[in-house]
Design a protein around this motif. Sequence first.
Motif, PDB file in Angstrom:
ATOM      1  N   ALA A  74      16.215  -0.110   8.723  1.00  0.00           N
ATOM      2  CA  ALA A  74      15.055   0.804   8.328  1.00  0.00           C
ATOM      3  C   ALA A  74      14.445   0.377   7.073  1.00  0.00           C
ATOM      4  CB  ALA A  74      15.610   2.120   8.152  1.00  0.00           C
ATOM      5  N   ARG A  75      15.084  -0.057   6.158  1.00  0.00           N
ATOM      6  CA  ARG A  75      14.646  -0.632   4.668  1.00  0.00           C
ATOM      7  C   ARG A  75      13.596  -1.844   5.017  1.00  0.00           C
ATOM      8  NH1 ARG A  75      18.997  -0.178   1.244  1.00  0.00           N
ATOM      9  NH2 ARG A  75      18.161   2.117   1.037  1.00  0.00           N
ATOM     10  N   ARG A  76      14.031  -2.852   5.933  1.00  0.00           N
ATOM     11  CA  ARG A  76      13.204  -3.920   5.890  1.00  0.00           C
ATOM     12  C   ARG A  76      11.998  -3.621   6.833  1.00  0.00           C
ATOM     13  NH1 ARG A  76      12.630  -9.640   5.124  1.00  0.00           N
ATOM     14  NH2 ARG A  76      11.359 -10.169   7.281  1.00  0.00           N
ATOM     15  N   GLU A  77      12.154  -2.782   7.953  1.00  0.00           N
ATOM     16  CA  GLU A  77      10.899  -2.415   8.441  1.00  0.00           C
ATOM     17  C   GLU A  77       9.873  -1.657   7.445  1.00  0.00           C
ATOM     18  OE1 GLU A  77       9.628  -1.638  12.087  1.00  0.00           O
ATOM     19  OE2 GLU A  77      10.625  -3.756  11.725  1.00  0.00           O
ATOM     20  N   HIS A  78      10.590  -0.799   6.653  1.00  0.00           N
ATOM     21  CA  HIS A  78       9.829  -0.089   5.619  1.00  0.00           C
ATOM     22  C   HIS A  78       9.010  -0.775   4.632  1.00  0.00           C
ATOM     23  CE1 HIS A  78       9.629   2.978   2.103  1.00  0.00           C
ATOM     24  NE2 HIS A  78       8.635   3.165   2.704  1.00  0.00           N
ATOM     25  N   ILE A  79       9.822  -1.774   4.100  1.00  0.00           N
ATOM     26  CA  ILE A  79       9.331  -2.713   2.955  1.00  0.00           C
ATOM     27  C   ILE A  79       8.008  -3.784   3.658  1.00  0.00           C
ATOM     28  CG2 ILE A  79       9.808  -4.535   0.932  1.00  0.00           C
ATOM     29  CD1 ILE A  79      10.841  -1.485   0.689  1.00  0.00           C
ATOM     30  N   VAL A  80       8.660  -4.288   4.554  1.00  0.00           N
ATOM     31  CA  VAL A  80       7.575  -5.292   5.361  1.00  0.00           C
ATOM     32  C   VAL A  80       6.469  -4.600   5.693  1.00  0.00           C
ATOM     33  CG1 VAL A  80       7.480  -6.979   7.149  1.00  0.00           C
ATOM     34  CG2 VAL A  80       9.615  -7.005   5.698  1.00  0.00           C
ATOM     35  N   LYS A  81       6.513  -3.465   6.415  1.00  0.00           N
ATOM     36  CA  LYS A  81       5.314  -3.163   7.086  1.00  0.00           C
ATOM     37  C   LYS A  81       4.412  -2.148   6.201  1.00  0.00           C
ATOM     38  CE  LYS A  81       6.989  -3.876  11.736  1.00  0.00           C
ATOM     39  NZ  LYS A  81       7.272  -3.087  13.017  1.00  0.00           N
ATOM     40  N   ARG A  82       5.247  -1.547   5.143  1.00  0.00           N
ATOM     41  CA  ARG A  82       4.210  -0.427   4.630  1.00  0.00           C
ATOM     42  C   ARG A  82       4.349  -0.724   3.001  1.00  0.00           C
ATOM     43  NH1 ARG A  82       4.843   6.092   4.345  1.00  0.00           N
ATOM     44  NH2 ARG A  82       2.479   6.376   4.010  1.00  0.00           N
ATOM     45  N   VAL A  83       5.371  -1.012   2.317  1.00  0.00           N
ATOM     46  CA  VAL A  83       5.609  -1.163   0.903  1.00  0.00           C
ATOM     47  C   VAL A  83       4.931  -2.383   0.293  1.00  0.00           C
ATOM     48  CG1 VAL A  83       7.006  -1.273  -1.152  1.00  0.00           C
ATOM     49  CG2 VAL A  83       7.589   0.355   0.740  1.00  0.00           C
ATOM     50  N   ARG A  84       5.183  -3.476   1.018  1.00  0.00           N
ATOM     51  CA  ARG A  84       4.488  -4.720   0.383  1.00  0.00           C
ATOM     52  C   ARG A  84       3.107  -4.854   0.737  1.00  0.00           C
ATOM     53  NH1 ARG A  84       9.317  -9.084   2.095  1.00  0.00           N
ATOM     54  NH2 ARG A  84      10.443  -9.046  -0.132  1.00  0.00           N
ATOM     55  N   PRO A  85       2.628  -4.214   1.837  1.00  0.00           N
ATOM     56  CA  PRO A  85       1.018  -4.494   2.101  1.00  0.00           C
ATOM     57  C   PRO A  85       0.439  -3.559   0.922  1.00  0.00           C
ATOM     58  CG  PRO A  85       2.027  -4.263   4.287  1.00  0.00           C
ATOM     59  CD  PRO A  85       3.131  -4.234   3.123  1.00  0.00           C
ATOM     60  N   ALA A  86       0.767  -2.196   0.603  1.00  0.00           N
ATOM     61  CA  ALA A  86       0.570  -1.484  -0.443  1.00  0.00           C
ATOM     62  C   ALA A  86       0.402  -2.135  -1.861  1.00  0.00           C
ATOM     63  CB  ALA A  86       1.288  -0.151  -0.442  1.00  0.00           C
ATOM     64  N   LEU A  87       1.446  -2.798  -2.064  1.00  0.00           N
ATOM     65  CA  LEU A  87       1.580  -3.305  -3.385  1.00  0.00           C
ATOM     66  C   LEU A  87       0.905  -4.514  -3.527  1.00  0.00           C
ATOM     67  CD1 LEU A  87       5.449  -3.386  -3.920  1.00  0.00           C
ATOM     68  CD2 LEU A  87       3.909  -2.069  -5.054  1.00  0.00           C
ATOM     69  N   ALA A  88       0.490  -5.216  -2.394  1.00  0.00           N
ATOM     70  CA  ALA A  88      -0.453  -6.358  -2.238  1.00  0.00           C
ATOM     71  C   ALA A  88      -1.645  -5.962  -2.579  1.00  0.00           C
ATOM     72  CB  ALA A  88      -0.354  -7.082  -0.981  1.00  0.00           C
ATOM     73  N   GLN A  89      -2.161  -4.602  -2.249  1.00  0.00           N
ATOM     74  CA  GLN A  89      -3.515  -3.912  -2.466  1.00  0.00           C
ATOM     75  C   GLN A  89      -3.691  -3.494  -3.676  1.00  0.00           C
ATOM     76  OE1 GLN A  89      -3.795  -1.229   0.529  1.00  0.00           O
ATOM     77  NE2 GLN A  89      -3.681  -2.680   2.227  1.00  0.00           N
ATOM     78  N   GLY A  90      -2.624  -3.629  -4.680  1.00  0.00           N
ATOM     79  CA  GLY A  90      -2.727  -3.218  -6.191  1.00  0.00           C
ATOM     80  C   GLY A  90      -2.239  -1.620  -6.336  1.00  0.00           C
ATOM     81  N   LYS A  91      -1.536  -1.108  -5.112  1.00  0.00           N
ATOM     82  CA  LYS A  91      -1.410   0.384  -5.209  1.00  0.00           C
ATOM     83  C   LYS A  91       0.088   0.422  -5.915  1.00  0.00           C
ATOM     84  CE  LYS A  91      -3.520   1.724  -1.010  1.00  0.00           C
ATOM     85  NZ  LYS A  91      -3.253   2.470   0.452  1.00  0.00           N
ATOM     86  N   THR A  92       0.226   1.601  -6.732  1.00  0.00           N
ATOM     87  CA  THR A  92       1.813   1.906  -6.990  1.00  0.00           C
ATOM     88  C   THR A  92       2.397   2.738  -6.145  1.00  0.00           C
ATOM     89  OG1 THR A  92       0.747   2.502  -9.444  1.00  0.00           O
ATOM     90  CG2 THR A  92       2.628   3.460  -8.777  1.00  0.00           C
ATOM     91  N   VAL A  93       3.273   2.237  -5.606  1.00  0.00           N
ATOM     92  CA  VAL A  93       4.311   2.892  -4.447  1.00  0.00           C
ATOM     93  C   VAL A  93       5.483   3.814  -5.291  1.00  0.00           C
ATOM     94  CG1 VAL A  93       5.766   2.465  -2.789  1.00  0.00           C
ATOM     95  CG2 VAL A  93       3.815   0.986  -3.128  1.00  0.00           C
ATOM     96  N   ILE A  94       5.493   4.882  -4.951  1.00  0.00           N
ATOM     97  CA  ILE A  94       6.591   5.719  -5.377  1.00  0.00           C
ATOM     98  C   ILE A  94       7.489   5.976  -4.097  1.00  0.00           C
ATOM     99  CG2 ILE A  94       7.170   7.863  -6.495  1.00  0.00           C
ATOM    100  CD1 ILE A  94       5.297   6.212  -8.380  1.00  0.00           C
ATOM    101  N   CYS A  95       8.785   5.846  -4.301  1.00  0.00           N
ATOM    102  CA  CYS A  95       9.738   5.629  -3.192  1.00  0.00           C
ATOM    103  C   CYS A  95      10.872   6.551  -3.409  1.00  0.00           C
ATOM    104  CB  CYS A  95      10.133   4.722  -2.683  1.00  0.00           C
ATOM    105  SG  CYS A  95      10.808   4.461  -1.011  1.00  0.00           S
TER     106      CYS A  95
END
Length: 219
Positions: A74-95
């Motif tokens: 689940a973590r791999r799916e979450h990081i690859v598909k949602r968290v990393r793309p958001a970080l790459a766009q400069g967003k702050t991610v709160i998990c």
Amino acid sequence: MKAGRFITLEGGEGSGKTTQIRLLQSAFAAAGTDTLFTREPGGTDGADQIRALLLRADAESWDDVAELLLFYAARREHIVKRVRPALAQGKTVICDRFADSSRIYQGVARGLGDDFVLSLHRLTLGDFQPDVTLWLDVDVEAGLGRTQGREAGAEETRFENQQRAFHHRVREGFTALAAREPQRIARIDAHQSIAKVHADIIHALNNRLGLNLPVMQEA
């Protein structure tokens, strides 16, 4: 390379993460920061499906290693598909929860060992880690007392219903981890009022990340 910032909240049962995340949402909105709020396990369709497998009422049938592997799937799916793309766009991610939960719940409380969990982390996510982790520390009895009578799904009650010794191992594990990694992990005294916990969280984030978040008065 991460362009944005990755902030995680950790804690035992009844530590108040849900309440504090709601207040953080208000604080980041007031500051005008482009922010993604998410949780683990979950955050994508695939990860949510794994969450349902993990956290249903009869999930005690999972072997400890199988449980850890499901969390990391689940973590791999979450990081690859949602968290990393958001970080790459400069967003702050709160998990709400991340790898520290696996290190403590499976590595310490279930007895698999920190090295075992970290090896799996490196295989699936490399050296990916939060910029700051906020650990909401609360006494076991106080935390479990807060959970009594609240509306909760299987994901809460599955871990709440563990023996007291399990919860004490969780708190001891977080205490030791925070002592080993003080540069990343900020301990927040979660025995205090909601307003004081919120203020301490804002202070920690502003100091550690150079932010200018406001303390929300409605806390």
